[in-house]
Design a protein around this motif. Sequence first.
Motif, PDB file in Angstrom:
ATOM      1  N   VAL A   1       0.850  -1.205  -0.167  1.00 55.35           N
ATOM      2  CA  VAL A   1       0.014   0.038   0.085  1.00 55.35           C
ATOM      3  C   VAL A   1       0.953   1.275   0.038  1.00 55.35           C
ATOM      4  O   VAL A   1       0.732   2.098  -0.735  1.00 55.35           O
TER       5      VAL A   1
ATOM      6  N   PHE B   1       0.700   3.942  -3.020  1.00 52.67           N
ATOM      7  CA  PHE B   1      -0.269   4.790  -2.695  1.00 52.67           C
ATOM      8  C   PHE B   1       0.396   5.793  -1.934  1.00 52.67           C
ATOM      9  O   PHE B   1      -0.068   6.981  -1.978  1.00 52.67           O
TER      10      PHE B   1
ATOM     11  N   ILE C   1      -1.036   1.872   5.899  1.00 48.44           N
ATOM     12  CA  ILE C   1      -2.514   2.151   6.602  1.00 48.44           C
ATOM     13  C   ILE C   1      -2.466   2.787   7.710  1.00 48.44           C
ATOM     14  O   ILE C   1      -3.542   3.637   8.190  1.00 48.44           O
TER      15      ILE C   1
ATOM     16  N   CYS D   1      -8.652   0.699   5.895  1.00 46.91           N
ATOM     17  CA  CYS D   1      -7.992  -0.718   5.490  1.00 46.91           C
ATOM     18  C   CYS D   1      -9.023  -1.316   4.718  1.00 46.91           C
ATOM     19  O   CYS D   1      -8.622  -1.961   3.445  1.00 46.91           O
TER      20      CYS D   1
ATOM     21  N   ASN E   1      -9.530  -0.096   0.945  1.00 47.93           N
ATOM     22  CA  ASN E   1      -8.106  -0.257   0.200  1.00 47.93           C
ATOM     23  C   ASN E   1      -8.056  -1.843   0.166  1.00 47.93           C
ATOM     24  O   ASN E   1      -7.928  -2.366  -1.088  1.00 47.93           O
ATOM     25  N   LYS E   2      -8.271  -2.706   0.878  1.00 47.32           N
ATOM     26  CA  LYS E   2      -8.100  -4.050   0.536  1.00 47.32           C
ATOM     27  C   LYS E   2      -9.167  -4.400  -0.622  1.00 47.32           C
ATOM     28  O   LYS E   2      -8.912  -5.139  -1.496  1.00 47.32           O
TER      29      LYS E   2
ATOM     30  N   TYR F   1     -10.576  -2.734  -2.911  1.00 41.68           N
ATOM     31  CA  TYR F   1     -10.253  -2.125  -4.010  1.00 41.68           C
ATOM     32  C   TYR F   1      -8.946  -2.698  -4.665  1.00 41.68           C
ATOM     33  O   TYR F   1      -9.129  -2.815  -5.868  1.00 41.68           O
ATOM     34  N   ILE F   2      -8.018  -3.292  -3.977  1.00 40.51           N
ATOM     35  CA  ILE F   2      -6.729  -3.708  -4.483  1.00 40.51           C
ATOM     36  C   ILE F   2      -7.322  -5.244  -4.815  1.00 40.51           C
ATOM     37  O   ILE F   2      -6.699  -5.683  -6.086  1.00 40.51           O
TER      38      ILE F   2
ATOM     39  N   PHE G   1     -12.924   5.069  -2.712  1.00 44.51           N
ATOM     40  CA  PHE G   1     -11.306   4.844  -2.789  1.00 44.51           C
ATOM     41  C   PHE G   1     -10.735   6.024  -3.184  1.00 44.51           C
ATOM     42  O   PHE G   1      -9.743   6.418  -2.290  1.00 44.51           O
TER      43      PHE G   1
ATOM     44  N   TRP H   1      -8.148   8.799  -0.990  1.00 43.74           N
ATOM     45  CA  TRP H   1      -6.722   9.047  -1.114  1.00 43.74           C
ATOM     46  C   TRP H   1      -6.701  10.681  -1.575  1.00 43.74           C
ATOM     47  O   TRP H   1      -5.899  11.013  -1.370  1.00 43.74           O
TER      48      TRP H   1
END
Length: 298
Positions: free
Chosen positions: A110, A114, A118, A133, A136-137, A139-140, A289, A293
């Motif tokens: 991450v 990015f 986290i 978190c 992010n997970k 999305y990834i 997401f 960011w």
Amino acid sequence: MRCIKCRGRANVEVKRHHSAFCSVHYVEFFRHQVSRNIKRLRMFGHTNQILIAVSGGKDSLALWDVLLENGYQAVGLHIHLGIGDYSRRSAEKTHEFADKRGAQLLETDVEQEFGLTISDLSKTLRRVPCSGCGLNKRYIFNRVALTHNFDVLATGHNLDDEAATLLGNVIHWEQEALRRQSPLLESTHPTLVKKVKPLYTLTERESASYCLIRGINYVEEECPNALGAHSLIYKDALNRIETMSPGSKQQFFQGFLERMQPTLQRSDPIVLKECEQCGQTTTGEVCSFCRMWNKARD
Ligand code: AMP
Ligand code: FES
Ligand code: ZN
Ligand code: ZN
């Protein structure tokens, strides 16, 4: 206590099934449950390319082991979250498993991708780490599955996770989350990969027993950010009910899937658009997401 299959000495008791197994038959029981879930819900077949999200914990490692042993094409994906020693140990256990099995493992960091871990992201946003978190997970997972052309993404969510999430969703009457809470989510958009949870009928304790018998080392500690999290409070409450009335947890979640979900599914599905910034699905203009960011980089 005797094994219900061979009458030998039992090592694992599964109270809600009124069963006990020796080590050999316990492994068979666990794998059979996973295979049955995969087939019953048509999660995937032997020709599909499966991406399995592996945290280094007992559930995802047990699932990876079962999939490989059952001849499925399952590639691991580990995300380095940057939560201190906990993340370092999680990566170690994941590497150890992949190396021993000669299994293919993809990795994403991450911070490298990015710009913030986290832990730093949550400090910057002044938000509890878990929400950012999770976002992010998810999305990834989806992005890696899409870019590498996987047919399906599998996670190690178990019965305890699902029952606790359901309890939280009911307490807060989260209608949309309830509609989407399922061990199988078909792709409803070209940029949304199919998602499955083959361990949804098995408990945390059952995954731990499987790992113990199979000699799989997993990260035993919980994420330090989870201390005091609602999910743990709900898990604890459900465990107390389960102790007094074995089978309640399964009845709660299975009953929801059988009796409530079909009704919820009939309501109009939400219209999905593509995020203006990244192209992944969203109900607005910019996905949550990217919004998160953007705010962190402001
Ligand atoms: P959790 O949200 O920590 O309860 O984890 C639920 C599932 O998400 C796990 O069983 C894994 O399949 C996946 N997962 C959690 N953390 C990671 C990670 N750091 N990398 C890859 N997959 C993960
Ligand atoms: Fe994400 Fe704990 S694993 S905050
Ligand atoms: Zn036996
Ligand atoms: Zn976006």
